[in-house]
Scaffold this motif. Sequence first.
Motif, PDB file in Angstrom:
ATOM      1  N   THR A 167      15.218  19.935  86.098  1.00  0.00           N
ATOM      2  CA  THR A 167      14.709  19.441  87.378  1.00  0.00           C
ATOM      3  C   THR A 167      13.547  20.277  87.868  1.00  0.00           C
ATOM      4  OG1 THR A 167      16.300  20.832  88.468  1.00  0.00           O
ATOM      5  CG2 THR A 167      16.904  18.538  88.164  1.00  0.00           C
ATOM      6  N   VAL A 180      30.753  26.094  85.928  1.00  0.00           N
ATOM      7  CA  VAL A 180      29.308  26.315  85.887  1.00  0.00           C
ATOM      8  C   VAL A 180      28.708  26.302  87.296  1.00  0.00           C
ATOM      9  CG1 VAL A 180      28.611  23.914  85.559  1.00  0.00           C
ATOM     10  CG2 VAL A 180      27.279  25.735  84.495  1.00  0.00           C
ATOM     11  N   SER A 222      22.434  31.406  87.252  1.00  0.00           N
ATOM     12  CA  SER A 222      23.304  32.577  87.358  1.00  0.00           C
ATOM     13  C   SER A 222      22.740  33.655  86.457  1.00  0.00           C
ATOM     14  CB  SER A 222      24.743  32.243  86.990  1.00  0.00           C
ATOM     15  OG  SER A 222      24.819  31.846  85.650  1.00  0.00           O
ATOM     16  N   ALA A 223      23.157  34.875  86.707  1.00  0.00           N
ATOM     17  CA  ALA A 223      22.540  36.015  86.029  1.00  0.00           C
ATOM     18  C   ALA A 223      23.257  36.405  84.749  1.00  0.00           C
ATOM     19  CB  ALA A 223      22.492  37.213  86.974  1.00  0.00           C
ATOM     20  N   GLY A 224      24.440  35.850  84.521  1.00  0.00           N
ATOM     21  CA  GLY A 224      25.205  36.222  83.336  1.00  0.00           C
ATOM     22  C   GLY A 224      26.107  35.092  82.901  1.00  0.00           C
ATOM     23  N   PRO A 225      26.947  35.378  81.893  1.00  0.00           N
ATOM     24  CA  PRO A 225      27.850  34.331  81.397  1.00  0.00           C
ATOM     25  C   PRO A 225      28.785  33.836  82.502  1.00  0.00           C
ATOM     26  CG  PRO A 225      27.866  36.260  79.954  1.00  0.00           C
ATOM     27  CD  PRO A 225      27.111  36.646  81.185  1.00  0.00           C
ATOM     28  N   THR A 226      29.195  32.589  82.388  1.00  0.00           N
ATOM     29  CA  THR A 226      30.122  32.013  83.348  1.00  0.00           C
ATOM     30  C   THR A 226      31.513  32.608  83.154  1.00  0.00           C
ATOM     31  OG1 THR A 226      28.870  29.970  83.426  1.00  0.00           O
ATOM     32  CG2 THR A 226      31.176  29.827  84.072  1.00  0.00           C
ATOM     33  N   GLY A 246      19.464  16.048  90.735  1.00  0.00           N
ATOM     34  CA  GLY A 246      20.479  16.714  89.924  1.00  0.00           C
ATOM     35  C   GLY A 246      21.038  17.911  90.652  1.00  0.00           C
ATOM     36  N   THR A 305      14.913  29.201  94.420  1.00  0.00           N
ATOM     37  CA  THR A 305      14.009  28.803  93.340  1.00  0.00           C
ATOM     38  C   THR A 305      13.286  27.487  93.651  1.00  0.00           C
ATOM     39  OG1 THR A 305      15.698  27.625  92.097  1.00  0.00           O
ATOM     40  CG2 THR A 305      15.475  29.967  91.636  1.00  0.00           C
ATOM     41  N   THR A 315      20.309  24.823  80.829  1.00  0.00           N
ATOM     42  CA  THR A 315      21.680  25.206  81.139  1.00  0.00           C
ATOM     43  C   THR A 315      22.681  25.013  79.996  1.00  0.00           C
ATOM     44  OG1 THR A 315      21.460  25.062  83.507  1.00  0.00           O
ATOM     45  CG2 THR A 315      23.629  24.614  82.646  1.00  0.00           C
ATOM     46  N   THR A 319      21.290  36.277  81.710  1.00  0.00           N
ATOM     47  CA  THR A 319      20.887  34.887  81.514  1.00  0.00           C
ATOM     48  C   THR A 319      19.859  34.453  82.549  1.00  0.00           C
ATOM     49  OG1 THR A 319      22.630  34.011  82.956  1.00  0.00           O
ATOM     50  CG2 THR A 319      23.179  34.279  80.637  1.00  0.00           C
ATOM     51  N   LEU A 333      35.502  32.855  83.268  1.00  0.00           N
ATOM     52  CA  LEU A 333      36.544  31.829  83.191  1.00  0.00           C
ATOM     53  C   LEU A 333      37.886  32.487  83.502  1.00  0.00           C
ATOM     54  CD1 LEU A 333      35.158  30.229  79.904  1.00  0.00           C
ATOM     55  CD2 LEU A 333      35.038  29.178  82.163  1.00  0.00           C
ATOM     56  N   PHE A 347      23.727  41.950  95.143  1.00  0.00           N
ATOM     57  CA  PHE A 347      23.084  41.924  93.826  1.00  0.00           C
ATOM     58  C   PHE A 347      21.599  41.562  93.927  1.00  0.00           C
ATOM     59  CE2 PHE A 347      21.873  39.678  89.953  1.00  0.00           C
ATOM     60  CZ  PHE A 347      22.300  40.528  88.969  1.00  0.00           C
ATOM     61  N   TRP A 348      21.294  40.344  94.351  1.00  0.00           N
ATOM     62  CA  TRP A 348      19.884  39.931  94.426  1.00  0.00           C
ATOM     63  C   TRP A 348      19.169  40.653  95.564  1.00  0.00           C
ATOM     64  CZ3 TRP A 348      17.931  38.486  90.268  1.00  0.00           C
ATOM     65  CH2 TRP A 348      18.567  37.585  89.408  1.00  0.00           C
ATOM     66  N   VAL A 365      25.092  40.743  78.748  1.00  0.00           N
ATOM     67  CA  VAL A 365      24.515  39.422  78.475  1.00  0.00           C
ATOM     68  C   VAL A 365      23.831  38.936  79.750  1.00  0.00           C
ATOM     69  CG1 VAL A 365      24.973  37.041  77.769  1.00  0.00           C
ATOM     70  CG2 VAL A 365      26.344  38.913  76.800  1.00  0.00           C
ATOM     71  N   PRO A 386      20.907  21.687  89.708  1.00  0.00           N
ATOM     72  CA  PRO A 386      20.540  22.762  88.778  1.00  0.00           C
ATOM     73  C   PRO A 386      21.547  23.909  88.827  1.00  0.00           C
ATOM     74  CG  PRO A 386      18.682  22.123  90.156  1.00  0.00           C
ATOM     75  CD  PRO A 386      19.885  21.462  90.727  1.00  0.00           C
ATOM     76  N   VAL A 387      21.623  24.639  87.730  1.00  0.00           N
ATOM     77  CA  VAL A 387      22.555  25.757  87.619  1.00  0.00           C
ATOM     78  C   VAL A 387      21.750  27.040  87.471  1.00  0.00           C
ATOM     79  CG1 VAL A 387      24.248  26.838  86.096  1.00  0.00           C
ATOM     80  CG2 VAL A 387      24.387  24.399  86.573  1.00  0.00           C
ATOM     81  N   ARG A 396      17.948  30.483  83.534  1.00  0.00           N
ATOM     82  CA  ARG A 396      17.988  29.069  83.162  1.00  0.00           C
ATOM     83  C   ARG A 396      16.729  28.346  83.592  1.00  0.00           C
ATOM     84  NH1 ARG A 396      23.899  28.213  83.168  1.00  0.00           N
ATOM     85  NH2 ARG A 396      24.719  30.283  83.406  1.00  0.00           N
ATOM     86  N   TYR A 455      16.309  41.540  87.477  1.00  0.00           N
ATOM     87  CA  TYR A 455      17.528  41.666  86.668  1.00  0.00           C
ATOM     88  C   TYR A 455      17.282  41.250  85.227  1.00  0.00           C
ATOM     89  CZ  TYR A 455      22.385  41.334  85.210  1.00  0.00           C
ATOM     90  OH  TYR A 455      23.579  41.514  84.557  1.00  0.00           O
TER      91      TYR A 455
END
Lengths: 202, 248
Positions: B246, A147, A36-40, A31, A83, B218, B240, A42, A181-182, B238, A33-34, B242, B106
């Motif tokens: 997988t 995403v 991220s640290a905050g909302p996507t 797959g 990860t 997700t 997040t 747009l 950031f990271w 906010v 995988p997704v 996940r 974070y």
Amino acid sequence: MGEGFISRGFGGRRRRPDDSRLPPGQYLVDGFPVLSAGPTPLTPLEQWDFTLVGEVDEPKRWSWEEFGQLPSEEITTDIHCVTKWSKFDTRWEGVSVDTLLEGVETSAEYITAYCDGGYTTNLALEDVTGGKAWVAFAYDGEPLEPVHGGPARLLVPHLYFWKSAKWVRGLRLATQNEPGFWESLGYHNFGDPWREQRYWGD
Amino acid sequence: MVARLYRTLWRIGEVVGVVSETPRTKSLVLDVPGWEGHKAGQHVDVRLTAPDGYQTQRSYSIASAPEDERVVLTVDRLDDGEVSTYLTDVVTAGDRLELRGPIGGYFTWEEGDGGPLFLVGGGSGVVPLMAMTRHRATSGSDVPTRLLLSFRSHEEIIYREELEDLAAHDGSLEVFYTLTRARPQGWTGYHRRIDARMLEEVSWGPHESPLAFVCGPTPLVETVGTALVGLGHDPARVKTERFGATGG
């Protein structure tokens, strides 16, 4: 610590499918995988642009339309997330960072990629030039989904994937290596998966 | 500026207890010599080594409060998981586990970060939120806190009794559940996937500027993140994390 340590009763189910392609500590996924640290974010395409700023003779800017007219390349590559998952043979289309930097005079040795949502990541200039990095706008023949970083994300597949900043909006060139950031939160400044540079001090 | 360098060392922790949380979820209670503490919301990397030298690693959120001298990991068993099946089926008290951390700076909450806190979790995504809730309780914080937790069924609710107990003794802590599949007779909580309307009902309004932590698969994280921003919440408030299917 850990030399000679054996986990009692652990045999291991998933053997490495192809050792030469899987960096240490990684496992293969099918797959995508997704993370991220905050909302996507747009961002509408008419408000989107890509800029080059910082240690450059003259800042550059492309609108979405102008960006789409730049020569692009198709890239098939393995990707490696800090990860632990890796994914083989991912197919992208994007504009080479070499193309974006064409004709730019700079004394910079580092860049910071900046993004919608406030995310940043730092890279050595030599890690994003010479055919090693792209600003990708398509994945698997389709426009890149929000995403996964759409409309456009950085693609630097030879480094851990947090360096391939989602929702990228530009590059700031700099003479100093400024943690992003990271990288400010414990993750490695360079992030080479083959040297397992996950965290500070690795 | 160069980040302060310290090595995140591999350590060997001893499993001193195993708690069955739900039919497919267990908490491993670890004694980790030299552990230097963590922030609620952080995770560890666990590394398993087979006799032939084969190794594999996964990340697990820490469930315990920083004040707890033991490190507790809550592991959700994935049927095709290589590491989670080992941790839930094989590991017993007395076993040793190789791990390093804490990792991630974070998705964390400390008492001084304030609130109000809005913690939204799906399935084992509740684990780092539980560390925050436990930290809040242990530190005596009265930051107004609401949890909205989504599970497939009643028996899959993790930490249910402890959360009930905490909320019963703390007027500033509220826990809301939604069950996405089976629900027991007489169930009065929600019975659908988390959506914008549910978030609007449960959460504080944007004018109260809650600090939201969202953790789960997700689709849940995408729905909640997008809906909260749509309701007017500041995306920077906010956070997040996940849990992909997988994982392992």
